[in-house]
Enzyme design. Sequence first.
Site, mmCIF file in Angstrom:
data_model
loop_
_atom_site.group_PDB
_atom_site.id
_atom_site.type_symbol
_atom_site.label_atom_id
_atom_site.label_comp_id
_atom_site.label_asym_id
_atom_site.label_seq_id
_atom_site.Cartn_x
_atom_site.Cartn_y
_atom_site.Cartn_z
ATOM 1 N N ASN A 157 1.421 1.346 12.236
ATOM 2 C CA ASN A 157 2.828 0.489 12.467
ATOM 3 C C ASN A 157 3.279 1.032 12.813
ATOM 4 O OD1 ASN A 157 4.353 2.487 10.667
ATOM 5 N ND2 ASN A 157 2.542 2.126 9.122
ATOM 6 N N LYS B 108 5.628 1.921 -9.564
ATOM 7 C CA LYS B 108 5.095 3.622 -9.260
ATOM 8 C C LYS B 108 6.140 4.183 -9.497
ATOM 9 C CE LYS B 108 3.505 0.789 -5.457
ATOM 10 N NZ LYS B 108 3.399 0.461 -3.780
ATOM 11 N N PRO C 62 -5.127 5.288 -0.881
ATOM 12 C CA PRO C 62 -4.265 5.257 -1.971
ATOM 13 C C PRO C 62 -3.049 5.297 -1.661
ATOM 14 C CG PRO C 62 -5.584 7.429 -0.822
ATOM 15 C CD PRO C 62 -5.816 6.785 0.164
ATOM 16 N N ILE D 203 0.734 6.895 -2.413
ATOM 17 C CA ILE D 203 1.219 8.253 -2.474
ATOM 18 C C ILE D 203 2.161 7.739 -3.377
ATOM 19 C CG2 ILE D 203 2.137 9.840 -1.422
ATOM 20 C CD1 ILE D 203 0.685 8.301 1.677
#
Length: 404
Positions: free
Chosen positions: A209, A340, A304, A306
């Site tokens: 990106n 999160k 995954p 993080i």
Amino acid sequence: MLKGKTIVLGVTGGIACYKAAALCSKLTQAGADVRVIMTVSATKFVAPLTFQTLSRHDVAIDTFDEKDASVVSHINLADSADLVVIAPATANIIAKLAHGIADDMLSTTLLATEAPIFIAPAMNVHMYAHPAVADNMRLLRERGVQFIEPGVGQLACGYVGKGRLAEPEEIAAEIERFFDAPKPLAGKKVLVTAGGTVERIDPVRYITNDSSGKMGFAIAEEAKEMGAHVTVVAANTSAAVPAGVGVVRVESTQNMLDAVLARFAETDIVIKAAAPADYRPAHRSEQKIKKKDETMTLELVKNPDIIETLGKLKTNQFTIGFAAETNDGERYAMEKLNKKNCDLLVLNDVTMAGAGFGTDTNIVKIFDAGGLVVSLPQLSKREVARRLLEIAAERLEGRGGSEA
């Protein structure tokens, strides 16, 4: 200003040694306890007696010249230092430190110390510009060593250019700034992620990106200035690595997660400023994929997460996440913060001019579990980093106070 601080002054063999004597005098007059280590070459330019008189301590030269049977000299010097300064620093000592060579008193002490290290280079202009020297300095910067840039002017060899040792007043001022700056994160271990991760399709192609690493590096630099011991886990970046921080280079999202988890237990603050790829190719070709058909289908699988992984594992760690959004930013930010288990969430709308990837500025909103904490206008990324870390430091201080 420097009262109570122990500064180990390393002096290596160059004509600029005479400036090191003036530096030693200034630091001693400012209240520092200066312990001098000279290389054998340095003693050819200035007598050890000069530094002994100025510092009021014996000068260390020979690793095997142990004057105090109760300690091992180089270990004692390494452990006692609040700061190590090498001035002048020759290309030789820079190379030794970069490559872990310990063959004299100074190089051995440098490998043993955990104190911050300042290096003030002094050498011929062509030596300073040599690729090997430049690479050694880059390597040391990535390990957290800070350089005090040499000046430009007439050199002893007759050349004119960059390579003159910074003036003693300049070096002393840098040292005073180091000790005098407020340190709200003193003693804290801060881990910052930066840059965009790379997911390989084949040996020559990958998914990534636009992240430059500028925001993460700005946070790392500000955290270092606030007294923290900083490690950056950096993926693909285009920004310059800040001086004075440790850097761990990774490529993929899984690599980044592994590097963060390996350090997570001993970390106080984790700031996830990187832009890890959400997906990776299901199958990575070990050879370059040849162009055949008009179209190619690439199957992607989820990487995954993080910050979500850290949110599930954390005990006392303070975690800060970032959300780069293009629409409905505040709703997504709060959802991400709660899902999160972040302590703070930094939202930036990457569609706004002056915000997002690759810019030197940012426009952010910072959230906690209660909602919006602060909305910051367009600021430099360094200023955004400072404001964010000030909030984190206040929260940590409050957390410590409540536990007491």
